[in-house]
Each structure stands twice: as structure tokens, then as C-alpha cells.
Design a protein around this motif. Structure first.
Motif, mmCIF file in Angstrom:
data_model
loop_
_atom_site.group_PDB
_atom_site.id
_atom_site.type_symbol
_atom_site.label_atom_id
_atom_site.label_comp_id
_atom_site.label_asym_id
_atom_site.label_seq_id
_atom_site.Cartn_x
_atom_site.Cartn_y
_atom_site.Cartn_z
ATOM 1 N N GLU A 26 1.085 -1.200 -0.015
ATOM 2 C CA GLU A 26 -0.001 0.066 -0.017
ATOM 3 C C GLU A 26 0.634 1.259 0.040
ATOM 4 O O GLU A 26 0.704 2.308 -0.846
ATOM 5 N N ILE A 27 1.877 1.325 1.035
ATOM 6 C CA ILE A 27 2.431 2.632 0.730
ATOM 7 C C ILE A 27 3.564 2.674 -0.218
ATOM 8 O O ILE A 27 3.829 3.835 -0.840
ATOM 9 N N PHE A 28 4.050 1.694 -0.857
ATOM 10 C CA PHE A 28 4.905 1.633 -1.961
ATOM 11 C C PHE A 28 4.183 2.306 -3.203
ATOM 12 O O PHE A 28 4.193 3.064 -3.869
ATOM 13 N N GLU A 29 2.976 1.936 -3.270
ATOM 14 C CA GLU A 29 1.878 2.067 -4.515
ATOM 15 C C GLU A 29 1.347 3.397 -4.349
ATOM 16 O O GLU A 29 1.266 4.195 -5.205
ATOM 17 N N HIS A 63 6.377 1.346 11.689
ATOM 18 C CA HIS A 63 5.457 2.031 12.689
ATOM 19 C C HIS A 63 3.983 1.416 12.504
ATOM 20 O O HIS A 63 3.270 1.057 13.500
ATOM 21 N N VAL A 64 3.536 1.471 11.502
ATOM 22 C CA VAL A 64 2.232 0.858 10.867
ATOM 23 C C VAL A 64 1.878 -0.646 11.429
ATOM 24 O O VAL A 64 0.905 -0.915 12.025
ATOM 25 N N VAL A 65 3.035 -1.534 11.285
ATOM 26 C CA VAL A 65 2.801 -3.006 11.630
ATOM 27 C C VAL A 65 3.264 -3.200 13.255
ATOM 28 O O VAL A 65 3.192 -4.381 13.513
ATOM 29 N N SER A 109 -7.333 -5.455 1.229
ATOM 30 C CA SER A 109 -8.269 -4.272 1.330
ATOM 31 C C SER A 109 -8.820 -3.960 2.770
ATOM 32 O O SER A 109 -8.578 -2.710 3.132
ATOM 33 N N ALA A 110 -9.163 -5.077 3.611
ATOM 34 C CA ALA A 110 -9.753 -4.833 4.933
ATOM 35 C C ALA A 110 -8.490 -4.183 5.858
ATOM 36 O O ALA A 110 -8.682 -3.201 6.610
ATOM 37 N N PHE A 116 -5.929 0.202 8.797
ATOM 38 C CA PHE A 116 -4.788 0.735 9.553
ATOM 39 C C PHE A 116 -4.416 2.000 8.705
ATOM 40 O O PHE A 116 -3.603 2.513 8.716
ATOM 41 N N GLY A 117 -5.558 2.410 7.952
ATOM 42 C CA GLY A 117 -5.452 3.732 7.204
ATOM 43 C C GLY A 117 -5.098 4.787 8.095
ATOM 44 O O GLY A 117 -4.116 5.633 7.886
#
Length: 179
Positions: free
Chosen positions: A9-12, A28-30, A92-93, A98-99
Motif C-alpha cells: 500500500e505505501i509503495f503504491e 510504525h504501522v505494523v 483491502s480490509a 490501518f489507514g
């Protein structure tokens, strides 16, 4: 599952962002902290407590509020969702759940320990962290940690975890370096 979904997600989303920056955002996110926040937002502690069966109520109350337990439940649920629904549906979930953590990591989060370590590397110096004190019962500890730069105390911090106390100590050490 979580790490792969967030990395993709962050790469895209940010293809031109520096690789090192994206790695910090992903970390941080994970993190266990972020997983616990998502578990809390999804009410997983409440769901856990409501399905406890014959487990004593004091034990269930303690477990359902424990950040490490919430994080572990999130990770286990993601693994189960992946096994049942596959990567794309689960991805997607994950991205939706985590958005807020992604946005926070990109726009607000500062990792003082990493910043201190990078700054000290430029100065050919090293940092070590030590626990100065740990107070309170095991389920509600308060830690005091010191950041030692080449053996000299540069900062002291307190927090509900060793990592949190080390972050505060690193922030103080960075401020001292900037003087």
C-alpha cells in the motif's frame, strides 16, 4: 500478511518517497502499538470478554484490556482472514483498518530513537539505553529509562513501556545535542 499488505500500500501510494522513509512508516504501522490501537478501535477486547465462557471475570477484564493481547488478537485475526479469503480481500480490509496509522506515520510520527542513532552515527558516537527504574504492578508498570551517549547520560524518560520511556529519553538526548 500485515507487513506485506502495508508495504504494498505505501509503495503504491508513495512511489517517489525515499525507501528509508517508507521503511520507517511501515515499521510504525505494523508495530504492536498500532495493532493494539486497531484492535481497540474494532472493539476486539469487548468481543473477547463477551465470549470468555468460564474464565474468571477478573482475568478476562485484565486480558481484554491488555495491549499485547489486543495486538496478538489482531494479528491472529488477520492470519485467519487471509487463510479463508485470500490476500486481495484481506489486503483491502487491512488497508482500511490501518489507514489512520499510515497517515499518522507519514505526517506526525517521529521516531526519536532512530533520529538519535542516525545523528550520533554522523558524529561517530553510540547510544545505549538502560532501565533506571520500573515501578508498579506487572499489569500497570511505569518505566524510567536513560539514554547514554558514549557512557554519559544525555536524556531520561518515563513511559508505560520500556520503548515509550526510551523514546522520551531519546527526545531529550536529541534536544541536548542541539544546544
Amino acid at each position: 500478511m500485515l507487513g506485506l499488505a502495508i508495504a504494498q500500500e505505501i509503495f503504491e501510494r508513495f512511489p517517489d518517497e525515499d525507501e528509508g522513509r517508507l521503511a520507517k512508516v511501515r515499521a510504525h504501522v505494523v508495530s504492536r502499538h498500532s495493532c493494539a490501537e486497531v484492535g481497540d478501535q474494532l472493539g476486539l477486547g469487548h468481543h473477547l470478554a463477551s465470549r470468555a465462557g468460564s474464565i474468571p471475570s477478573e482475568e478476562i477484564a485484565r486480558l481484554s484490556e491488555n495491549r499485547n493481547v489486543l495486538a496478538a488478537v489482531v494479528e491472529a485475526a488477520l492470519g485467519a482472514l487471509y487463510l479463508v479469503h485470500g490476500f486481495e480481500a484481506t489486503r483491502s480490509a487491512v488497508v482500511e483498518a490501518f489507514g489512520p496509522q499510515i497517515n499518522y506515520a507519514l505526517n506526525e510520527h517521529v521516531d526519536y530513537k532512530t533520529e538519535l542513532q542516525e545523528e550520533l552515527a554522523r558524529l561517530s558516537q553510540d547510544v545505549q539505553y538502560t532501565v533506571v527504574a520500573a515501578e508498579g504492578p506487572s499489569h500497570d508498570r511505569r518505566f524510567t529509562c536513560a539514554a547514554l551517549v558514549d557512557g554519559e547520560e544525555y536524556g531520561v524518560g518515563q513511559g508505560a513501556s520500556k520503548k515509550a520511556a526510551e523514546q522520551v529519553a531519546a527526545r531529550e538526548a536529541l534536544a541536548r545535542l542541539d544546544r
